[in-house]
Design a protein around this motif. Structure first.
Motif, PDB file in Angstrom:
ATOM      1  N   TRP A   1      29.848  46.323  45.809  1.00 25.56           N
ATOM      2  CA  TRP A   1      30.935  46.961  46.361  1.00 25.56           C
ATOM      3  C   TRP A   1      31.840  45.896  46.805  1.00 25.56           C
ATOM      4  O   TRP A   1      33.228  46.064  47.035  1.00 25.56           O
ATOM      5  CB  TRP A   1      30.472  47.818  47.303  1.00 25.56           C
ATOM      6  CG  TRP A   1      30.330  49.452  46.862  1.00 25.56           C
ATOM      7  CD1 TRP A   1      29.197  49.966  46.790  1.00 25.56           C
ATOM      8  CD2 TRP A   1      31.109  50.102  46.301  1.00 25.56           C
ATOM      9  NE1 TRP A   1      29.168  50.986  45.945  1.00 25.56           N
ATOM     10  CE2 TRP A   1      30.328  51.342  45.841  1.00 25.56           C
ATOM     11  CE3 TRP A   1      32.573  50.136  46.113  1.00 25.56           C
ATOM     12  CZ2 TRP A   1      30.910  52.383  44.965  1.00 25.56           C
ATOM     13  CZ3 TRP A   1      33.312  51.383  45.407  1.00 25.56           C
ATOM     14  CH2 TRP A   1      32.464  52.328  44.858  1.00 25.56           C
TER      15      TRP A   1
ATOM     16  N   TYR B   1      35.268  45.967  37.276  1.00 26.56           N
ATOM     17  CA  TYR B   1      33.795  45.448  37.593  1.00 26.56           C
ATOM     18  C   TYR B   1      32.987  45.424  36.399  1.00 26.56           C
ATOM     19  O   TYR B   1      32.954  46.282  35.662  1.00 26.56           O
ATOM     20  CB  TYR B   1      33.422  46.289  38.625  1.00 26.56           C
ATOM     21  CG  TYR B   1      31.719  45.818  38.963  1.00 26.56           C
ATOM     22  CD1 TYR B   1      31.600  44.639  39.685  1.00 26.56           C
ATOM     23  CD2 TYR B   1      30.750  46.638  38.583  1.00 26.56           C
ATOM     24  CE1 TYR B   1      30.079  44.288  40.171  1.00 26.56           C
ATOM     25  CE2 TYR B   1      29.467  46.203  38.908  1.00 26.56           C
ATOM     26  CZ  TYR B   1      29.138  45.041  39.698  1.00 26.56           C
ATOM     27  OH  TYR B   1      27.970  44.791  39.898  1.00 26.56           O
TER      28      TYR B   1
ATOM     29  N   SER C   1      37.316  42.797  55.840  1.00 30.07           N
ATOM     30  CA  SER C   1      37.601  44.444  56.223  1.00 30.07           C
ATOM     31  C   SER C   1      36.939  44.984  54.926  1.00 30.07           C
ATOM     32  O   SER C   1      36.962  46.210  54.835  1.00 30.07           O
ATOM     33  CB  SER C   1      39.149  44.605  55.878  1.00 30.07           C
ATOM     34  OG  SER C   1      39.407  44.233  54.601  1.00 30.07           O
ATOM     35  N   ILE C   2      36.446  44.691  53.832  1.00 31.85           N
ATOM     36  CA  ILE C   2      35.769  44.910  52.781  1.00 31.85           C
ATOM     37  C   ILE C   2      34.149  44.722  52.578  1.00 31.85           C
ATOM     38  O   ILE C   2      33.560  45.116  51.705  1.00 31.85           O
ATOM     39  CB  ILE C   2      36.403  44.742  51.568  1.00 31.85           C
ATOM     40  CG1 ILE C   2      36.359  43.156  51.101  1.00 31.85           C
ATOM     41  CG2 ILE C   2      37.913  44.982  51.378  1.00 31.85           C
ATOM     42  CD1 ILE C   2      36.719  42.722  49.782  1.00 31.85           C
TER      43      ILE C   2
ATOM     44  N   GLU D   1      37.541  48.295  41.313  1.00 33.17           N
ATOM     45  CA  GLU D   1      36.363  48.980  40.713  1.00 33.17           C
ATOM     46  C   GLU D   1      36.626  48.997  39.022  1.00 33.17           C
ATOM     47  O   GLU D   1      35.597  48.991  38.405  1.00 33.17           O
ATOM     48  CB  GLU D   1      36.007  50.230  41.238  1.00 33.17           C
ATOM     49  CG  GLU D   1      34.786  51.098  41.000  1.00 33.17           C
ATOM     50  CD  GLU D   1      34.694  52.359  41.694  1.00 33.17           C
ATOM     51  OE1 GLU D   1      33.448  52.972  41.507  1.00 33.17           O
ATOM     52  OE2 GLU D   1      35.467  52.539  42.767  1.00 33.17           O
TER      53      GLU D   1
ATOM     54  N   LYS E   1      33.731  44.893  43.973  1.00 29.80           N
ATOM     55  CA  LYS E   1      34.574  45.986  43.490  1.00 29.80           C
ATOM     56  C   LYS E   1      35.916  46.174  44.282  1.00 29.80           C
ATOM     57  O   LYS E   1      37.085  46.416  43.921  1.00 29.80           O
ATOM     58  CB  LYS E   1      33.793  47.261  43.374  1.00 29.80           C
ATOM     59  CG  LYS E   1      32.869  47.280  42.211  1.00 29.80           C
ATOM     60  CD  LYS E   1      32.268  48.734  42.601  1.00 29.80           C
ATOM     61  CE  LYS E   1      31.274  49.026  41.138  1.00 29.80           C
ATOM     62  NZ  LYS E   1      30.424  50.204  41.423  1.00 29.80           N
ATOM     63  N   ARG E   2      35.699  46.140  45.528  1.00 27.43           N
ATOM     64  CA  ARG E   2      36.647  46.176  46.532  1.00 27.43           C
ATOM     65  C   ARG E   2      37.637  45.059  46.505  1.00 27.43           C
ATOM     66  O   ARG E   2      38.891  45.185  46.775  1.00 27.43           O
ATOM     67  CB  ARG E   2      36.225  46.297  48.009  1.00 27.43           C
ATOM     68  CG  ARG E   2      35.706  47.839  48.069  1.00 27.43           C
ATOM     69  CD  ARG E   2      34.746  47.863  49.497  1.00 27.43           C
ATOM     70  NE  ARG E   2      34.195  49.036  49.521  1.00 27.43           N
ATOM     71  CZ  ARG E   2      32.978  49.228  50.450  1.00 27.43           C
ATOM     72  NH1 ARG E   2      32.581  48.198  51.034  1.00 27.43           N
ATOM     73  NH2 ARG E   2      32.332  50.369  50.649  1.00 27.43           N
TER      74      ARG E   2
END
Length: 215
Positions: free
Chosen positions: A55, A66, A47-48, A63, A58-59
């Protein structure tokens, strides 16, 4: 649009040619173990996925936490697990046999070293005349430059080609370069509001859209 006019296929990699979520999950969880983060399951990672490794991290972990060194560590870990469980989607290998290698390209935002390693590991690298990664040029998808470079290397006109991918970056890149677009709804991404010329809800539908050529 008549798909029989299309002679050149340009593919995204993850979520289009191959389902790589399991190895991405492994690498992400090994990084998370080092960072003291809880483990994620395959569905959570699925899903990410999209918009690159930065990203993804981060997800997965937040974030605000990170750090750029996490990206380099993730890529190192992932390189060690690149094709342990990654496999082609059903119908993809048959589709590739319908076209000569001179008519096929991969245009991905995945780094070129990882892209080549994955394709070679799965025995697919020789099926493509052109393989372009996210760091092959100064721009990557959704910019049209990678698709334009692929067309140039293939000797193809935009109206003869389609880009096949599971993310709006593929659709935008292809549209900017003047090719047809095919959205892979079975992958990880979304159209971002871009209307594709074709939509495949199952990878085997690609066999119906693109019947192949013999020369």
């Amino acid at each position: 649009m008549n798909s029989t006019d299309i002679r050149y296929l340009l593919f995204d990699l993850d979520g289009t040619l191959v389902d790589s979520v399991y190895d991405l999950t492994t690498a992400l969880n090994l990084l998370g173990d080092e960072l003291g983060q809880p483990r994620l399951n395959d569905n959570a990672v699925r899903s990410i996925i999209g918009d690159g490794a930065t990203w993804l991290i981060k997800r997965a972990f937040g974030e605000e936490q990170y750090r750029r060194e996490q990206l380099f560590r993730f890529l190192d870990i992932y390189a060690e697990h690149l094709y342990e469980k990654t496999r082609c989607y059903p119908g993809i290998e048959e589709l590739l046999t319908r076209y000569p290698a001179e008519n096929l390209a991969v245009v991905t935002n995945k780094p070129i070293a990882l892209s080549l390693g994955l394709l070679k590991g799965l025995g697919l690298a020789e099926r493509f005349k052109v393989i372009i990664g996210g760091d092959s040029y100064t721009e990557k998808k959704p910019h049209p430059l990678p698709v334009e470079k692929a067309l140039e290397a293939l000797g193809a006109r935009p109206e003869e080609a389609v880009i096949i991918g599971d993310h709006h970056t593929d659709l935008k890149s292809g549209r900017g370069a003047g090719t047809a677009t095919c959205f892979c709804a079975f992958g990880y991404g979304n159209t971002g509001g871009v209307e594709p010329d074709f939509t495949a809800n199952d990878p085997r539908e690609l066999l119906q859209f693109f019947p192949g050529i013999t020369a």
